[in-house]
Design a protein around this motif. Structure first.
Motif, PDB file in Angstrom:
ATOM      1  N   VAL A  35      -1.037   4.870   5.178  1.00 21.65           N
ATOM      2  CA  VAL A  35      -1.064   5.675   4.057  1.00 21.65           C
ATOM      3  C   VAL A  35      -2.154   5.637   3.560  1.00 21.65           C
ATOM      4  CG1 VAL A  35      -0.165   5.155   1.525  1.00 21.65           C
ATOM      5  CG2 VAL A  35       1.092   4.390   3.391  1.00 21.65           C
ATOM      6  N   PHE A  36      -2.758   6.816   2.908  1.00 25.19           N
ATOM      7  CA  PHE A  36      -3.907   7.014   2.364  1.00 25.19           C
ATOM      8  C   PHE A  36      -3.941   6.772   0.759  1.00 25.19           C
ATOM      9  CE2 PHE A  36      -6.640  10.462   0.093  1.00 25.19           C
ATOM     10  CZ  PHE A  36      -7.891   9.872   0.123  1.00 25.19           C
ATOM     11  N   ILE A  37      -4.649   6.046   0.215  1.00 24.71           N
ATOM     12  CA  ILE A  37      -4.824   5.663  -1.229  1.00 24.71           C
ATOM     13  C   ILE A  37      -5.991   5.645  -1.834  1.00 24.71           C
ATOM     14  CG2 ILE A  37      -4.121   3.582  -2.696  1.00 24.71           C
ATOM     15  CD1 ILE A  37      -3.250   2.045   0.170  1.00 24.71           C
ATOM     16  N   PRO A  38      -6.068   7.183  -2.703  1.00 23.20           N
ATOM     17  CA  PRO A  38      -7.524   7.296  -3.320  1.00 23.20           C
ATOM     18  C   PRO A  38      -7.262   6.401  -4.735  1.00 23.20           C
ATOM     19  CG  PRO A  38      -5.862   9.078  -3.673  1.00 23.20           C
ATOM     20  CD  PRO A  38      -5.142   7.965  -2.749  1.00 23.20           C
ATOM     21  N   GLU A  39      -8.734   5.758  -5.017  1.00 25.68           N
ATOM     22  CA  GLU A  39      -8.690   5.023  -6.152  1.00 25.68           C
ATOM     23  C   GLU A  39     -10.070   5.411  -6.725  1.00 25.68           C
ATOM     24  OE1 GLU A  39      -7.661   1.096  -5.184  1.00 25.68           O
ATOM     25  OE2 GLU A  39      -6.777   0.691  -7.047  1.00 25.68           O
ATOM     26  N   GLY A  40     -10.492   6.105  -7.755  1.00 25.50           N
ATOM     27  CA  GLY A  40     -11.799   6.378  -8.053  1.00 25.50           C
ATOM     28  C   GLY A  40     -12.562   6.614  -6.790  1.00 25.50           C
ATOM     29  N   LYS A  41     -13.725   5.952  -6.524  1.00 25.90           N
ATOM     30  CA  LYS A  41     -14.621   6.477  -5.457  1.00 25.90           C
ATOM     31  C   LYS A  41     -14.204   5.871  -4.208  1.00 25.90           C
ATOM     32  CE  LYS A  41     -19.019   7.210  -7.776  1.00 25.90           C
ATOM     33  NZ  LYS A  41     -20.051   6.538  -8.315  1.00 25.90           N
ATOM     34  N   ARG A  42     -13.148   5.080  -4.156  1.00 23.08           N
ATOM     35  CA  ARG A  42     -12.796   4.599  -2.855  1.00 23.08           C
ATOM     36  C   ARG A  42     -11.447   5.535  -2.291  1.00 23.08           C
ATOM     37  NH1 ARG A  42     -10.658  -1.618  -3.157  1.00 23.08           N
ATOM     38  NH2 ARG A  42     -12.368  -2.475  -3.891  1.00 23.08           N
ATOM     39  N   THR A  47      -1.482   9.296  -3.532  1.00 25.44           N
ATOM     40  CA  THR A  47      -1.366   8.655  -2.267  1.00 25.44           C
ATOM     41  C   THR A  47      -0.559   9.636  -1.244  1.00 25.44           C
ATOM     42  OG1 THR A  47      -0.995   6.562  -3.660  1.00 25.44           O
ATOM     43  CG2 THR A  47       0.050   6.618  -1.304  1.00 25.44           C
ATOM     44  N   ILE A  48      -0.924   9.596  -0.078  1.00 21.78           N
ATOM     45  CA  ILE A  48      -0.383  10.295   1.016  1.00 21.78           C
ATOM     46  C   ILE A  48       0.196   9.278   2.167  1.00 21.78           C
ATOM     47  CG2 ILE A  48      -0.496  12.093   2.497  1.00 21.78           C
ATOM     48  CD1 ILE A  48      -3.078  13.142   0.925  1.00 21.78           C
ATOM     49  N   LYS A  49       1.283   9.677   2.503  1.00 27.61           N
ATOM     50  CA  LYS A  49       1.754   8.985   3.800  1.00 27.61           C
ATOM     51  C   LYS A  49       1.847   9.941   5.019  1.00 27.61           C
ATOM     52  CE  LYS A  49       5.046   5.424   4.783  1.00 27.61           C
ATOM     53  NZ  LYS A  49       5.197   4.198   4.332  1.00 27.61           N
ATOM     54  N   PHE A  50       1.473   9.307   6.016  1.00 33.13           N
ATOM     55  CA  PHE A  50       1.571   9.829   7.090  1.00 33.13           C
ATOM     56  C   PHE A  50       2.553   9.221   8.192  1.00 33.13           C
ATOM     57  CE2 PHE A  50      -2.110  12.776   6.608  1.00 33.13           C
ATOM     58  CZ  PHE A  50      -2.827  11.918   5.563  1.00 33.13           C
ATOM     59  N   LEU A  51       3.283  10.017   8.982  1.00 30.37           N
ATOM     60  CA  LEU A  51       4.233   9.520   9.741  1.00 30.37           C
ATOM     61  C   LEU A  51       3.561  10.230  11.421  1.00 30.37           C
ATOM     62  CD1 LEU A  51       6.724   8.036  10.918  1.00 30.37           C
ATOM     63  CD2 LEU A  51       7.872  10.226  10.497  1.00 30.37           C
ATOM     64  N   LYS A  87      -9.859  13.324   9.239  1.00 29.89           N
ATOM     65  CA  LYS A  87      -9.906  14.855   9.278  1.00 29.89           C
ATOM     66  C   LYS A  87      -8.850  15.639   8.422  1.00 29.89           C
ATOM     67  CE  LYS A  87     -10.024  18.025  13.085  1.00 29.89           C
ATOM     68  NZ  LYS A  87     -10.212  18.363  14.408  1.00 29.89           N
ATOM     69  N   GLU A  88      -7.848  14.881   8.400  1.00 23.08           N
ATOM     70  CA  GLU A  88      -6.743  15.681   7.593  1.00 23.08           C
ATOM     71  C   GLU A  88      -7.226  15.597   5.840  1.00 23.08           C
ATOM     72  OE1 GLU A  88      -3.473  16.688   7.374  1.00 23.08           O
ATOM     73  OE2 GLU A  88      -3.291  16.795   9.760  1.00 23.08           O
ATOM     74  N   ILE A  89      -8.015  14.783   5.443  1.00 21.56           N
ATOM     75  CA  ILE A  89      -8.294  15.017   4.128  1.00 21.56           C
ATOM     76  C   ILE A  89      -9.856  15.419   3.909  1.00 21.56           C
ATOM     77  CG2 ILE A  89      -6.866  12.974   3.359  1.00 21.56           C
ATOM     78  CD1 ILE A  89      -9.514  11.434   3.075  1.00 21.56           C
ATOM     79  N   GLY A  90     -10.272  15.812   4.939  1.00 25.22           N
ATOM     80  CA  GLY A  90     -11.374  16.438   5.064  1.00 25.22           C
ATOM     81  C   GLY A  90     -12.897  15.654   4.371  1.00 25.22           C
ATOM     82  N   MET A  91     -12.623  14.110   4.180  1.00 22.26           N
ATOM     83  CA  MET A  91     -13.772  13.434   3.705  1.00 22.26           C
ATOM     84  C   MET A  91     -13.828  12.105   4.541  1.00 22.26           C
ATOM     85  SD  MET A  91     -13.170  13.438  -0.261  1.00 22.26           S
ATOM     86  CE  MET A  91     -11.478  13.719  -0.586  1.00 22.26           C
ATOM     87  N   ALA A  92     -14.871  11.369   4.377  1.00 20.14           N
ATOM     88  CA  ALA A  92     -14.878  10.087   5.153  1.00 20.14           C
ATOM     89  C   ALA A  92     -14.272   9.173   4.350  1.00 20.14           C
ATOM     90  CB  ALA A  92     -16.361   9.630   5.199  1.00 20.14           C
ATOM     91  N   LEU A  93     -13.680   8.209   4.852  1.00 17.27           N
ATOM     92  CA  LEU A  93     -12.903   7.144   4.361  1.00 17.27           C
ATOM     93  C   LEU A  93     -13.887   5.955   4.084  1.00 17.27           C
ATOM     94  CD1 LEU A  93      -9.845   7.211   6.738  1.00 17.27           C
ATOM     95  CD2 LEU A  93      -9.755   7.719   4.210  1.00 17.27           C
ATOM     96  N   THR A  94     -13.558   5.358   2.969  1.00 14.53           N
ATOM     97  CA  THR A  94     -14.469   4.192   2.707  1.00 14.53           C
ATOM     98  C   THR A  94     -13.890   2.768   2.959  1.00 14.53           C
ATOM     99  OG1 THR A  94     -13.595   3.889   0.325  1.00 14.53           O
ATOM    100  CG2 THR A  94     -15.283   5.342   0.680  1.00 14.53           C
ATOM    101  N   ASN A  95     -12.702   2.609   2.747  1.00 14.09           N
ATOM    102  CA  ASN A  95     -11.754   1.158   3.115  1.00 14.09           C
ATOM    103  C   ASN A  95     -10.824   1.378   4.087  1.00 14.09           C
ATOM    104  OD1 ASN A  95     -13.264   1.189   0.402  1.00 14.09           O
ATOM    105  ND2 ASN A  95     -12.866  -0.823   0.478  1.00 14.09           N
ATOM    106  N   VAL A  96     -10.617   0.262   4.884  1.00 15.26           N
ATOM    107  CA  VAL A  96      -9.365  -0.081   5.792  1.00 15.26           C
ATOM    108  C   VAL A  96      -8.898  -1.098   5.560  1.00 15.26           C
ATOM    109  CG1 VAL A  96      -8.780  -0.119   8.281  1.00 15.26           C
ATOM    110  CG2 VAL A  96     -10.539   1.456   7.784  1.00 15.26           C
ATOM    111  N   VAL A  97      -7.403  -1.042   5.192  1.00 12.59           N
ATOM    112  CA  VAL A  97      -6.657  -2.423   5.215  1.00 12.59           C
ATOM    113  C   VAL A  97      -5.557  -2.254   6.183  1.00 12.59           C
ATOM    114  CG1 VAL A  97      -7.195  -2.752   2.585  1.00 12.59           C
ATOM    115  CG2 VAL A  97      -5.120  -1.233   3.119  1.00 12.59           C
ATOM    116  N   VAL A  98      -5.539  -3.376   6.914  1.00 20.25           N
ATOM    117  CA  VAL A  98      -4.664  -3.681   8.052  1.00 20.25           C
ATOM    118  C   VAL A  98      -3.527  -4.208   7.360  1.00 20.25           C
ATOM    119  CG1 VAL A  98      -4.499  -4.433  10.305  1.00 20.25           C
ATOM    120  CG2 VAL A  98      -6.665  -4.059   9.491  1.00 20.25           C
ATOM    121  N   MET A  99      -2.556  -3.360   6.840  1.00 17.13           N
ATOM    122  CA  MET A  99      -1.542  -4.202   5.952  1.00 17.13           C
ATOM    123  C   MET A  99      -0.229  -3.078   6.397  1.00 17.13           C
ATOM    124  SD  MET A  99      -3.006  -5.248   2.539  1.00 17.13           S
ATOM    125  CE  MET A  99      -4.496  -6.194   2.269  1.00 17.13           C
TER     126      MET A  99
END
Ligand code: SF4
Length: 350
Positions: free
Chosen positions: A95-102, A79-83, A145-157
């Motif tokens: 917060v970026f949360i990697p989980e398997g392919k997600r 997990t990466i937290k961005f301020l 851009k920071e992680i260099g990969m497309a994001l698959t999911n967005v949660v508004v939480m």
């Protein structure tokens, strides 16, 4: 003259803006692609646009309005937290949360939050202002851009209650969902509310395609009001009525989030009441053991969580136990911003 941030525009709005500059319509497509496929943060990166055109738009427009201030990686969970710092120097986090392919990003919608839920770090910050559409969109694009990969999911939480900033949030989600980019599918976008009834009704009426989650956290008004003061205005039963109408109108299943707090809402009696409240609502339930690093309450023992889940198992839909991730990097909403503000205050007082 103040500059407009192009991430506040939908694709048709960008096209109209380009037309207003007497430029060819394909310029809008080029800029859109640079912003959302290449995650460009400066017009100089847009090498297929003439230098004259780049100079002209750079004088009147910007591509970004938040700046990375701090990044914390969790070696355990990834997990990466961005301020981020906004132009008015207010701070928000994602917060970026990697989980398997997600590859999920959890984004903020307000600077602070007026609702003061007792288990939440953001609630203790107070409320400063609503975020604008481009500040919401940019959290996703800059993380991409920071992680260099497309994001698959967005949660508004993240920080804030999205239904208290309805227009800006829904416009941001529509931009993120635009097929030509960023192209995040509507089933991969989840908006979470504490139960702002006018927001739920409007969301239902407008038949918004994104998933809806409701932060429930208690089975009686007394406990819910203690944890979430907004329950006084929008009580539990009324919230559930609004959700039943949402299910009826949209045929979609909401998710109920239930943070289990030791001795407060995690007893077998609570589980049985929850069973009764939800049994006629097609939904999903996420049980989230409270992480005591986050604040004033205690984490329930694994046996208590298991016993709670056992009672709910008879519901005819999925009931999952989920663990909040990134506790060691202060990944609970608002914690990094609060820690940053505290550090800043300490150094200013020294
Ligand atoms: S949990 Fe959500 S709604 Fe409640 S105070 Fe925190 S950010 Fe606001």
């Amino acid at each position: 003259m103040s500059q407009v941030c192009l991430k506040s525009f939908s694709k048709p709005e960008l096209e109209a803006w380009i037309r207003s500059l007497n430029e060819k319509p394909y310029r809008a497509h080029q800029i859109w692609s640079w912003m959302y496929t290449h995650c460009a943060t400066s017009f100089d990166e847009m090498t297929n646009l003439s230098k004259t055109f780049r100079t002209k738009v750079a004088e009147i427009a910007t591509l970004t309005s938040i700046r990375l201030l701090e990044k914390k990686n969790s070696p355990v969970s990834g997990t990466i937290k961005f301020l981020w710092e906004c132009e008015d120097r207010s701070r928000i986090e994602s917060v970026f949360i990697p989980e398997g392919k997600r590859r999920t990003v959890c984004i903020s919608t307000q600077v602070g939050c007026p609702l003061a839920c007792r288990f939440c770090a953001t609630g203790r910050m107070g409320f400063f202002r609503n975020l604008q559409t481009h500040e919401i969109v940019d959290q996703v694009i800059q993380i991409q851009k920071e992680i260099g990969m497309a994001l698959t999911n967005v949660v508004v939480m993240g920080m804030g209650e999205p239904f208290l900033n309805y227009e800006a949030v829904l416009k941001a989600l529509d931009i993120l969902n635009t097929p030509e980019g960023p192209g995040i599918g509507h089933r991969k976008i989840t908006l979470s509310t504490v139960g702002i009834i006018p927001g739920i009704k409007r969301y239902t009426f407008e038949k918004r395609p994104y998933k809806l989650a409701v932060s429930l956290n208690a089975t009686t008004d007394e406990t819910r009001t203690r944890l979430m003061p907004i329950n006084k205005k929008y009580p539990l039963v009324k919230v559930l009525e609004a959700i039943k109408e949402y299910v009826k109108q949209t045929k979609k299943r909401p998710t109920f989030e239930y943070v289990l707090i030791r001795g407060i809402n995690d007893t077998p009696a609570d589980a049985n009441r929850l069973l009764k409240l939800l049994k006629n609502i097609p939904c999903k339930v996420n049980l989230i053991p409270y992480n005591s690093i986050q604040g004033p309450f205690e984490t329930p023992e694994p046996e208590r969580v298991q016993a709670f889940w056992d009672i709910l198992r008879s519901l005819p839909f999925p009931v999952m136990i989920r663990h909040s991730r990134g506790g060691e990097i202060q990944a609970a909403c608002g914690q990094l911003a609060v820690a940053y503000m505290n550090r800043k205050q300490t150094s200013e007082n020294e």
